[in-house]
Design a protein around this motif. Structure first.
Motif, PDB file in Angstrom:
ATOM      1  N   THR A 285      47.935  47.285  48.599  1.00 56.70           N
ATOM      2  CA  THR A 285      49.242  46.647  48.823  1.00 56.70           C
ATOM      3  C   THR A 285      49.778  46.983  50.210  1.00 56.70           C
ATOM      4  N   GLU A 286      49.672  48.254  50.599  1.00 57.86           N
ATOM      5  CA  GLU A 286      50.173  48.691  51.906  1.00 57.86           C
ATOM      6  C   GLU A 286      49.463  47.973  53.058  1.00 57.86           C
ATOM      7  N   ARG A 287      48.224  47.552  52.816  1.00 62.28           N
ATOM      8  CA  ARG A 287      47.476  46.820  53.847  1.00 62.28           C
ATOM      9  C   ARG A 287      47.845  45.334  53.875  1.00 62.28           C
ATOM     10  N   GLY A 288      48.703  44.896  52.963  1.00 62.40           N
ATOM     11  CA  GLY A 288      49.027  43.467  52.887  1.00 62.40           C
ATOM     12  C   GLY A 288      47.903  42.674  52.260  1.00 62.40           C
ATOM     13  N   CYS A 289      47.145  43.342  51.366  1.00 55.74           N
ATOM     14  CA  CYS A 289      45.981  42.702  50.755  1.00 55.74           C
ATOM     15  C   CYS A 289      46.159  42.546  49.245  1.00 55.74           C
ATOM     16  N   ALA A 290      45.315  41.696  48.662  1.00 53.17           N
ATOM     17  CA  ALA A 290      45.328  41.481  47.212  1.00 53.17           C
ATOM     18  C   ALA A 290      43.943  41.771  46.656  1.00 53.17           C
ATOM     19  N   LEU A 291      43.885  42.533  45.565  1.00 55.39           N
ATOM     20  CA  LEU A 291      42.607  42.766  44.891  1.00 55.39           C
ATOM     21  C   LEU A 291      42.083  41.441  44.367  1.00 55.39           C
ATOM     22  N   CYS A 292      40.810  41.193  44.620  1.00 57.21           N
ATOM     23  CA  CYS A 292      40.253  39.878  44.313  1.00 57.21           C
ATOM     24  C   CYS A 292      38.765  40.040  44.051  1.00 57.21           C
ATOM     25  N   PHE A 293      38.428  40.800  43.004  1.00 57.48           N
ATOM     26  CA  PHE A 293      37.007  40.976  42.678  1.00 57.48           C
ATOM     27  C   PHE A 293      36.810  40.635  41.207  1.00 57.48           C
ATOM     28  N   CYS A 294      35.591  40.282  40.868  1.00 60.40           N
ATOM     29  CA  CYS A 294      35.311  39.784  39.525  1.00 60.40           C
ATOM     30  C   CYS A 294      34.894  40.917  38.590  1.00 60.40           C
ATOM     31  N   PHE A 295      35.487  40.938  37.394  1.00 59.73           N
ATOM     32  CA  PHE A 295      35.036  41.890  36.367  1.00 59.73           C
ATOM     33  C   PHE A 295      34.906  41.179  35.019  1.00 59.73           C
ATOM     34  N   ASP A 296      34.603  39.907  35.080  1.00 56.19           N
ATOM     35  CA  ASP A 296      34.506  39.100  33.860  1.00 56.19           C
ATOM     36  C   ASP A 296      33.156  39.300  33.185  1.00 56.19           C
ATOM     37  N   ILE A 297      33.166  39.887  31.993  1.00 57.63           N
ATOM     38  CA  ILE A 297      31.902  40.049  31.259  1.00 57.63           C
ATOM     39  C   ILE A 297      31.928  39.264  29.948  1.00 57.63           C
ATOM     40  N   SER A 298      32.969  38.426  29.789  1.00 53.64           N
ATOM     41  CA  SER A 298      33.065  37.652  28.550  1.00 53.64           C
ATOM     42  C   SER A 298      32.239  36.381  28.686  1.00 53.64           C
ATOM     43  N   PRO A 299      31.756  35.848  27.575  1.00 51.64           N
ATOM     44  CA  PRO A 299      30.986  34.600  27.665  1.00 51.64           C
ATOM     45  C   PRO A 299      31.854  33.421  28.075  1.00 51.64           C
ATOM     46  N   ASP A 300      33.190  33.554  27.903  1.00 49.68           N
ATOM     47  CA  ASP A 300      34.092  32.442  28.201  1.00 49.68           C
ATOM     48  C   ASP A 300      34.658  32.601  29.613  1.00 49.68           C
ATOM     49  N   PRO A 301      34.204  31.800  30.586  1.00 49.83           N
ATOM     50  CA  PRO A 301      34.646  31.985  31.967  1.00 49.83           C
ATOM     51  C   PRO A 301      36.115  31.647  32.188  1.00 49.83           C
ATOM     52  N   GLU A 302      36.732  30.946  31.207  1.00 47.45           N
ATOM     53  CA  GLU A 302      38.132  30.557  31.394  1.00 47.45           C
ATOM     54  C   GLU A 302      39.099  31.669  30.998  1.00 47.45           C
ATOM     55  N   ARG A 303      38.543  32.789  30.522  1.00 49.57           N
ATOM     56  CA  ARG A 303      39.405  33.851  30.005  1.00 49.57           C
ATOM     57  C   ARG A 303      40.416  34.318  31.062  1.00 49.57           C
ATOM     58  N   ALA A 304      41.665  34.437  30.657  1.00 52.75           N
ATOM     59  CA  ALA A 304      42.750  34.714  31.611  1.00 52.75           C
ATOM     60  C   ALA A 304      42.529  36.021  32.367  1.00 52.75           C
ATOM     61  N   GLY A 305      42.847  35.977  33.652  1.00 56.38           N
ATOM     62  CA  GLY A 305      42.825  37.173  34.474  1.00 56.38           C
ATOM     63  C   GLY A 305      41.458  37.641  34.888  1.00 56.38           C
ATOM     64  N   ARG A 306      40.395  36.924  34.504  1.00 53.74           N
ATOM     65  CA  ARG A 306      39.062  37.435  34.817  1.00 53.74           C
ATOM     66  C   ARG A 306      38.267  36.503  35.732  1.00 53.74           C
ATOM     67  N   ALA A 307      38.891  35.446  36.214  1.00 53.74           N
ATOM     68  CA  ALA A 307      38.103  34.494  37.001  1.00 53.74           C
ATOM     69  C   ALA A 307      37.687  35.100  38.337  1.00 53.74           C
ATOM     70  N   PRO A 308      36.449  34.841  38.783  1.00 59.12           N
ATOM     71  CA  PRO A 308      35.982  35.459  40.027  1.00 59.12           C
ATOM     72  C   PRO A 308      36.576  34.793  41.256  1.00 59.12           C
ATOM     73  N   PRO A 309      36.716  35.555  42.345  1.00 60.53           N
ATOM     74  CA  PRO A 309      37.064  34.927  43.618  1.00 60.53           C
ATOM     75  C   PRO A 309      35.842  34.162  44.103  1.00 60.53           C
ATOM     76  N   THR A 310      36.059  33.261  45.018  1.00 60.10           N
ATOM     77  CA  THR A 310      34.878  32.557  45.516  1.00 60.10           C
ATOM     78  C   THR A 310      34.077  33.499  46.402  1.00 60.10           C
ATOM     79  N   VAL A 311      32.773  33.462  46.245  1.00 57.89           N
ATOM     80  CA  VAL A 311      31.908  34.366  47.006  1.00 57.89           C
ATOM     81  C   VAL A 311      32.015  34.048  48.493  1.00 57.89           C
ATOM     82  N   LEU A 312      32.154  32.762  48.792  1.00 54.20           N
ATOM     83  CA  LEU A 312      32.272  32.340  50.189  1.00 54.20           C
ATOM     84  C   LEU A 312      33.445  33.050  50.864  1.00 54.20           C
ATOM     85  N   GLU A 313      34.570  33.079  50.153  1.00 52.14           N
ATOM     86  CA  GLU A 313      35.778  33.671  50.717  1.00 52.14           C
ATOM     87  C   GLU A 313      35.542  35.151  51.039  1.00 52.14           C
ATOM     88  N   LEU A 314      34.878  35.842  50.107  1.00 49.17           N
ATOM     89  CA  LEU A 314      34.620  37.258  50.342  1.00 49.17           C
ATOM     90  C   LEU A 314      33.632  37.443  51.483  1.00 49.17           C
TER      91      LEU A 314
END
Length: 429
Positions: A285-314
């Motif tokens: 937060t102090e760096r003016g940044c937002a955490l944006c990494f994927c930790f979705d291990i559920s079979p349902d990719p639509e599950r709230a709060g777990r969607a991955p950032p785009t790899v391109l962006e990273l």
């Protein structure tokens, strides 16, 4: 000291090291519990930075243990002594367990000030020297539910001599014995738990000696110190933690100080660590940044709060992260170094980006605001930027710990590691 009420009940141990369970019997009443692996709630003087209690409670699944540090509290000792009812009441920390540590894990701590009889903490007014008597007087005033004993933790720099490391272990054990002696005679600290601190720098035999000797004392758990991010590479850290945890009793928790980055957390859980401090979202937060990494291990990719950032962006932001060191450990200036787990919202590319910080994240910030708005708040230095980023970063980080426990419970730890480390493979490979 009466027998500890704090008990770690393990439900699974994966590959002999990663531990899943519940730490029970927390707090004076013993009614609180904390799932492990887990993290504590990071605060400055009892308040999560940037957030009021009301804003904080828009977040769900917050840990039941709040970390406060003597570096923030020591200069207010007289006020607290006059107040008499303990820090939790003073700070309005109702219905939470208070853990008191020596230093703020989110701030750099100057070294070179430890003596045989004292350690130093840094408040806003400068250095405060603590003897065991003053340290214990502070604990009686704070009245935490648990604290770690006074320790000489100044051996985490790579060039520390073997003699200095040995002295640090000896001092830390002597401090522990003195703290326990005062504790046992103190009515104010009845029912309060003490954690012993394991030191030893990067020298394996001293680490083992510190662990074995600390385990002989009547402590409720263990703090592993001197293994902070930037102090050593991850392979050595894993080696030392693995060796140390073999010497510690299975039914007592191990808290690792100063490590917060998700890839390092995963490696340390695999080495046998149970608890972490959650200062990392604050640094992001102090760096003016937002955490944006994927930790979705559920079979349902639509599950709230777990969607991955785009790899391109990273990929595009990697250069800004600047972390190309082997094993992904940054230099000692890690407080300000951006990592590849976050996006820098000050970057002009977000000026016209009308998506949420993380697609599918259920936090207040992501549900109500867009990246472009956060970019605007940051470039105009609005205080609201810190509030919204801290809400998201805290939610994302605690969500990661939830996914970690789920992965251990369902044999998906390797899948979680692939998800979290996916955007790091170029860095460390």
């Amino acid at each position: 000291m009466a027998g500890s009420r704090m008990k770690l009940e393990l439900s699974r141990v994966v590959q002999g090291k990663s531990r899943l369970g519940v730490l029970k019997g927390l707090g004076r009443t013993g009614k609180h519990s904390l799932e492990v692996p887990g993290c504590l709630l990071y605060t400055h003087f009892g308040t999560v930075p940037h957030l009021t209690q009301d804003t904080l409670h828009t977040l769900s699944n917050l840990p039941s243990v709040t970390q406060v540090t003597l570096s923030h509290i020591a200069e207010h000792q007289e006020v607290l002594e006059e107040f008499k009812d303990g820090f939790w009441k003073f700070a309005g920390l109702h219905d939470t367990v208070v853990y008191c540590s020596l230093h703020d894990p989110g701030a750099p701590c100057p070294t070179g000030y430890t003596t045989n009889k004292t350690v130093s903490v840094w408040g806003s007014g400068g250095r405060i020297e603590l003897t065991v008597d003053r340290f214990m007087a502070l604990q009686k005033t704070v009245k935490p539910d648990w604290y770690h004993s006074m320790a000489d933790g100044e051996t985490w720099q790579n060039n520390t001599s073997r003699k200095r490391v040995r002295k640090s272990v000896d001092r830390t054990l002597a401090h522990l014995d003195e703290c326990l002696l005062v504790h046992q005679k103190s009515q104010e600290l009845e029912g309060v738990e003490v954690f012993g601190v394991v030191e030893g720098g990067d020298i394996l035999e001293e680490r083992l000696r510190s662990a074995k000797e600390t385990a002989k004392r009547p402590v409720a758990g263990f703090c592993l110190d001197g293994l902070q991010t930037g102090a050593m590479d991850q392979n050595l850290r894993t080696q030392l933690i693995t060796a140390v945890t073999k010497e510690l009793p299975e039914d007592k928790p191990r808290l690792l100080q100063g490590v917060g980055r998700p890839d390092l957390v995963l490696a340390c859980v695999e080495a046998g660590v149970d608890l972490f401090e959650s200062f990392f979202p604050f640094q992001v937060t102090e760096r003016g940044c937002a955490l944006c990494f994927c930790f979705d291990i559920s079979p349902d990719p639509e599950r709230a709060g777990r969607a991955p950032p785009t790899v391109l962006e990273l990929d595009e932001e990697r250069d800004a992260a600047g972390e190309t060191k082997q094993n992904g450990d940054v230099n000692l200036d890690h407080q300000t170094q951006m990592t590849s787990f976050e996006i820098n919202l000050k970057d002009k590319r977000y000026k016209d980006d009308f998506g949420p910080l993380v697609e599918g994240c259920g936090c207040y910030c992501c549900k109500n605001h867009q990246r472009a708005y956060l970019h605007h708040l940051l470039v105009t230095n609005e205080l609201l930027a810190g509030v919204l980023l801290m809400i998201h970063n805290t939610a994302h980080y605690h969500g990661f710990f939830g996914a970690l426990r789920e992965a251990l419970a369902s044999d998906k730890l390797d899948l979680l590691k692939r998800r979290v480390l996916r955007e790091r493979k170029d860095l460390d490979g």
